[in-house]
Design a protein around this motif. Structure first.
Motif, PDB file in Angstrom:
ATOM      1  N   LEU A 124       0.853  -1.174   0.000  1.00 32.95           N
ATOM      2  CA  LEU A 124       0.000   0.000   0.000  1.00 32.95           C
ATOM      3  C   LEU A 124       0.897   1.234   0.000  1.00 32.95           C
ATOM      4  N   VAL A 125       0.594   2.203  -0.872  1.00 27.11           N
ATOM      5  CA  VAL A 125       1.337   3.461  -0.908  1.00 27.11           C
ATOM      6  C   VAL A 125       0.399   4.561  -0.413  1.00 27.11           C
ATOM      7  N   GLN A 126       0.798   5.233   0.674  1.00 26.88           N
ATOM      8  CA  GLN A 126      -0.013   6.277   1.290  1.00 26.88           C
ATOM      9  C   GLN A 126       0.867   7.456   1.663  1.00 26.88           C
ATOM     10  N   SER A 127       0.250   8.614   1.818  1.00 32.17           N
ATOM     11  CA  SER A 127       1.022   9.784   2.223  1.00 32.17           C
ATOM     12  C   SER A 127       1.147   9.871   3.744  1.00 32.17           C
ATOM     13  N   ARG A 128       0.342   9.105   4.472  1.00 31.41           N
ATOM     14  CA  ARG A 128       0.361   9.157   5.933  1.00 31.41           C
ATOM     15  C   ARG A 128       0.922   7.872   6.531  1.00 31.41           C
ATOM     16  N   ARG A 129       1.238   7.983   7.830  1.00 35.06           N
ATOM     17  CA  ARG A 129       1.800   6.840   8.547  1.00 35.06           C
ATOM     18  C   ARG A 129       1.157   6.755   9.926  1.00 35.06           C
ATOM     19  N   ASN A 130      -0.167   6.771   9.968  1.00 27.11           N
ATOM     20  CA  ASN A 130      -0.877   6.833  11.233  1.00 27.11           C
ATOM     21  C   ASN A 130      -1.718   5.578  11.461  1.00 27.11           C
ATOM     22  N   LYS A 131      -2.477   5.586  12.552  1.00 21.34           N
ATOM     23  CA  LYS A 131      -3.290   4.427  12.927  1.00 21.34           C
ATOM     24  C   LYS A 131      -4.352   4.111  11.872  1.00 21.34           C
ATOM     25  N   LYS A 132      -4.975   5.141  11.317  1.00 20.47           N
ATOM     26  CA  LYS A 132      -6.024   4.934  10.311  1.00 20.47           C
ATOM     27  C   LYS A 132      -5.458   4.220   9.079  1.00 20.47           C
ATOM     28  N   ALA A 169      -2.725   2.340   9.015  1.00 25.82           N
ATOM     29  CA  ALA A 169      -2.332   0.987   9.421  1.00 25.82           C
ATOM     30  C   ALA A 169      -3.555   0.067   9.462  1.00 25.82           C
ATOM     31  N   LYS A 170      -4.687   0.560   9.973  1.00 24.12           N
ATOM     32  CA  LYS A 170      -5.916  -0.242   9.979  1.00 24.12           C
ATOM     33  C   LYS A 170      -6.348  -0.584   8.561  1.00 24.12           C
ATOM     34  N   LYS A 171      -6.279   0.400   7.685  1.00 26.94           N
ATOM     35  CA  LYS A 171      -6.659   0.180   6.282  1.00 26.94           C
ATOM     36  C   LYS A 171      -5.780  -0.913   5.661  1.00 26.94           C
ATOM     37  N   PHE A 172      -4.481  -0.858   5.961  1.00 29.03           N
ATOM     38  CA  PHE A 172      -3.566  -1.851   5.401  1.00 29.03           C
ATOM     39  C   PHE A 172      -3.829  -3.242   5.977  1.00 29.03           C
ATOM     40  N   PHE A 173      -4.079  -3.340   7.281  1.00 28.06           N
ATOM     41  CA  PHE A 173      -4.378  -4.640   7.899  1.00 28.06           C
ATOM     42  C   PHE A 173      -5.641  -5.250   7.307  1.00 28.06           C
ATOM     43  N   LYS A 182       8.893  -0.801  15.794  1.00 25.84           N
ATOM     44  CA  LYS A 182       8.244  -0.247  16.979  1.00 25.84           C
ATOM     45  C   LYS A 182       7.376   0.981  16.708  1.00 25.84           C
ATOM     46  N   LEU A 183       6.854   1.089  15.496  1.00 23.29           N
ATOM     47  CA  LEU A 183       5.938   2.183  15.175  1.00 23.29           C
ATOM     48  C   LEU A 183       4.638   1.977  15.953  1.00 23.29           C
ATOM     49  N   LYS A 184       4.218   2.974  16.705  1.00 23.97           N
ATOM     50  CA  LYS A 184       3.075   2.845  17.607  1.00 23.97           C
ATOM     51  C   LYS A 184       1.762   2.591  16.867  1.00 23.97           C
ATOM     52  N   SER A 185       1.611   3.103  15.678  1.00 24.29           N
ATOM     53  CA  SER A 185       0.351   2.917  14.958  1.00 24.29           C
ATOM     54  C   SER A 185       0.114   1.453  14.584  1.00 24.29           C
ATOM     55  N   TYR A 186       1.171   0.638  14.448  1.00 23.91           N
ATOM     56  CA  TYR A 186       0.979  -0.801  14.204  1.00 23.91           C
ATOM     57  C   TYR A 186       0.257  -1.444  15.378  1.00 23.91           C
ATOM     58  N   ALA A 187       0.723  -1.174  16.587  1.00 30.40           N
ATOM     59  CA  ALA A 187       0.140  -1.802  17.774  1.00 30.40           C
ATOM     60  C   ALA A 187      -1.314  -1.372  17.963  1.00 30.40           C
ATOM     61  N   ASP A 188      -1.599  -0.103  17.773  1.00 28.90           N
ATOM     62  CA  ASP A 188      -2.965   0.396  17.944  1.00 28.90           C
ATOM     63  C   ASP A 188      -3.917  -0.225  16.926  1.00 28.90           C
ATOM     64  N   ALA A 189      -3.497  -0.277  15.673  1.00 28.69           N
ATOM     65  CA  ALA A 189      -4.357  -0.835  14.628  1.00 28.69           C
ATOM     66  C   ALA A 189      -4.515  -2.343  14.794  1.00 28.69           C
ATOM     67  N   MET A 246      -6.931  -7.186  14.554  1.00 27.26           N
ATOM     68  CA  MET A 246      -6.527  -8.578  14.797  1.00 27.26           C
ATOM     69  C   MET A 246      -6.218  -8.797  16.284  1.00 27.26           C
ATOM     70  N   PRO A 247      -7.236  -8.802  17.145  1.00 32.29           N
ATOM     71  CA  PRO A 247      -6.956  -8.878  18.579  1.00 32.29           C
ATOM     72  C   PRO A 247      -6.354 -10.213  19.028  1.00 32.29           C
ATOM     73  N   GLY A 248      -6.605 -11.309  18.324  1.00 30.81           N
ATOM     74  CA  GLY A 248      -6.110 -12.612  18.754  1.00 30.81           C
ATOM     75  C   GLY A 248      -4.719 -12.963  18.253  1.00 30.81           C
ATOM     76  N   VAL A 249      -4.097 -12.086  17.487  1.00 27.22           N
ATOM     77  CA  VAL A 249      -2.800 -12.363  16.886  1.00 27.22           C
ATOM     78  C   VAL A 249      -1.681 -11.868  17.803  1.00 27.22           C
ATOM     79  N   GLU A 250      -0.670 -12.705  17.997  1.00 25.89           N
ATOM     80  CA  GLU A 250       0.485 -12.303  18.807  1.00 25.89           C
ATOM     81  C   GLU A 250       1.273 -11.233  18.056  1.00 25.89           C
ATOM     82  N   HIS A 251       1.688 -10.199  18.768  1.00 25.42           N
ATOM     83  CA  HIS A 251       2.402  -9.083  18.146  1.00 25.42           C
ATOM     84  C   HIS A 251       3.797  -8.984  18.738  1.00 25.42           C
ATOM     85  N   ARG A 252       4.812  -9.126  17.900  1.00 25.51           N
ATOM     86  CA  ARG A 252       6.196  -8.972  18.340  1.00 25.51           C
ATOM     87  C   ARG A 252       6.777  -7.728  17.695  1.00 25.51           C
ATOM     88  N   GLN A 253       7.259  -6.839  18.528  1.00 26.12           N
ATOM     89  CA  GLN A 253       7.887  -5.614  18.041  1.00 26.12           C
ATOM     90  C   GLN A 253       9.368  -5.711  18.348  1.00 26.12           C
TER      91      GLN A 253
END
Length: 130
Positions: A29-37, A39-43, A61-68, A73-80
């Protein structure tokens, strides 16, 4: 998952890329922003194209990954980690080579759709099952 920056007509864009454990590019995905919105769109776009839900998500360790991830995907393990993400970091190399050869991209759509975001090897893997 990882992101890289592209400069297109003097504007910085973020190239989001997801790679599986076999170095296959799953989605881009190519976007001009790097925020939570974004990241959610990409997920959501990534999950729509997959036949399975990933067991582990490795990001930097980008914070918007963890928030999105928490919302989509609440059941997926997240490793940063700084070092676990090397596979995805190296997947940007073909894009950078192609960008230099083409003397930059002309538009964000061009960067996303023209195969610049995937190498010949990635296209071959899509066309040849097995």
């Amino acid at each position: 998952m990882d992101e890289a920056f592209l400069t297109i007509n003097g504007t910085r864009y973020c190239l989001w890329r997801a790679v599986d454990q076999d170095d296959n590019v799953l989605d881009i995905l190519v976007q001009s922003r790097r925020n939570k919105k974004t990241a959610k769109k990409f997920f959501k776009k990534l999950l729509k194209g997959l036949r399975y839900v990933p067991r582990v998500l490795i990001t930097d360790k980008l914070k918007s990954y963890a928030d999105a991830k928490r919302e989509v995907m609440p059941g997926v393990e997240h490793r940063q980690s700084r070092y676990l993400n090397n596979r995805c970091e190296n997947s940007h190399r073909p894009t950078r080579k192609r960008e230099r050869r083409m003397q930059r991209f002309k538009s964000p759509g061009h960067a996303q759709r023209s195969g610049t975001t995937s190498s010949h090897r990635d296209r071959r893997d899509l066309l040849q099952p097995g």
